[in-house]
Enzyme design. Structure first.
Site, PDB file in Angstrom:
ATOM      1  CB  CYS A   1      34.156  27.616  27.986  1.00  0.00           C
ATOM      2  SG  CYS A   1      34.344  27.390  26.208  1.00  0.00           S
TER       3      CYS A   1
ATOM      4  CG  HIS B   1      33.643  28.461  22.183  1.00  0.00           C
ATOM      5  ND1 HIS B   1      35.016  28.609  22.187  1.00  0.00           N
ATOM      6  CD2 HIS B   1      33.152  29.570  21.572  1.00  0.00           C
ATOM      7  CE1 HIS B   1      35.348  29.742  21.601  1.00  0.00           C
ATOM      8  NE2 HIS B   1      34.235  30.349  21.232  1.00  0.00           N
ATOM      9  CG  HIS B   2      32.310  23.193  24.304  1.00  0.00           C
ATOM     10  ND1 HIS B   2      33.526  23.747  23.967  1.00  0.00           N
ATOM     11  CD2 HIS B   2      31.948  22.403  23.263  1.00  0.00           C
ATOM     12  CE1 HIS B   2      33.900  23.304  22.785  1.00  0.00           C
ATOM     13  NE2 HIS B   2      32.966  22.493  22.334  1.00  0.00           N
TER      14      HIS B   2
ATOM     15  CD  GLN C   1      43.028  31.511  29.679  1.00  0.00           C
ATOM     16  OE1 GLN C   1      42.577  30.363  29.705  1.00  0.00           O
ATOM     17  NE2 GLN C   1      44.291  31.766  29.960  1.00  0.00           N
TER      18      GLN C   1
ATOM     19  CG  HIS D   1      39.976  26.337  29.058  1.00  0.00           C
ATOM     20  ND1 HIS D   1      39.137  27.310  28.560  1.00  0.00           N
ATOM     21  CD2 HIS D   1      41.123  26.973  29.403  1.00  0.00           C
ATOM     22  CE1 HIS D   1      39.747  28.483  28.597  1.00  0.00           C
ATOM     23  NE2 HIS D   1      40.957  28.300  29.107  1.00  0.00           N
TER      24      HIS D   1
ATOM     25  CB  CYS E   1      35.583  22.752  26.718  1.00  0.00           C
ATOM     26  SG  CYS E   1      36.811  24.054  26.552  1.00  0.00           S
TER      27      CYS E   1
END
Length: 203
Positions: free
Chosen positions: A92, A94-95, A133, A161, A163
């Protein structure tokens, strides 16, 4: 970055300069988290993490379109071809935490087919990058469309996920499903046929 041979088989060779830079950064991160980077269990962790991250993102060194084009065959088959339960492991963006699950891919040929092993290969080539995704699903579909010009392409990915499971809302059993369809799969009847073929794996 991990080097790839022309047959697209991964080999365990890592760029020394990249490994050194990443390892120094990981060492700083570990120290700033309050750990002792010199204790036995962590002494080689920065280098191991540097190599692991290069492997997890080695898709940047691959050309998915060329992977497909390397195994195209002329064939007068007009029925749906489905490759399901393709393992997906991605990161991911974002994280920088993993997400993983299954991809189900189908296409209806229009004079050309592709070697079946190439579809999981392009899924992996796109997945082994910093991703979301939704974009991953579209990239797989668009690549197959560009390489084969089929009558239609369908891609469904279902993934967990980390996260969401390990931080934030911490819902360990949540699954995210994304889909992308074009051409013949935009027709309800064709789309339903595809879903029925993989429905034993879809909620």
């Amino acid at each position: 970055m991990i080097k790839e041979i022309r047959s697209y088989n991964r080999i365990e060779q890592y760029d020394e300069e990249t490994t050194t830079i990443l390892a120094e950064n990981y060492k700083s991160i570990i120290a700033n988290l309050g750990e002792n980077v010199n204790r036995e269990g962590l002494q080689k962790t920065p280098e191991r993490a540097a190599k692991a991250m290069q492997y997890l993102t080695h898709g940047y060194g691959l050309d998915p379109l060329e992977i497909l084009k390397s195994a195209l065959f002329t064939e007068d088959h007009k029925q749906m071809i489905v490759v399901k339960d393709i393992e997906v492991y991605s990161m991911c963006e974002h994280h920088m935490l993993p997400f993983f699950g299954k991809a189900h891919v189908a296409y209806i040929p229009n004079g050309k087919i592709v070697g079946l092993s190439k579809i999981p290969r392009i899924v992996d080539a796109f997945a082994r990058r910093m991703q979301v995704q939704e974009r991953l699903t579209d990239e797989i579909k668009n690549c197959i469309q560009d390489a084969l010009e089929p009558l239609g392409v369908a891609v469904v990915i279902e993934a967990q996920h980390m996260c969401m499971c390990m931080r934030g809302i911490q819902k360990q059993n949540s699954v995210t499903t994304t889909s992308s369809f074009n051409g013949a799969f935009e027709k309800n009847k064709t789309r339903k046929e595809f879903i029925s073929l993989v429905s034993n794996k879809l909620s």
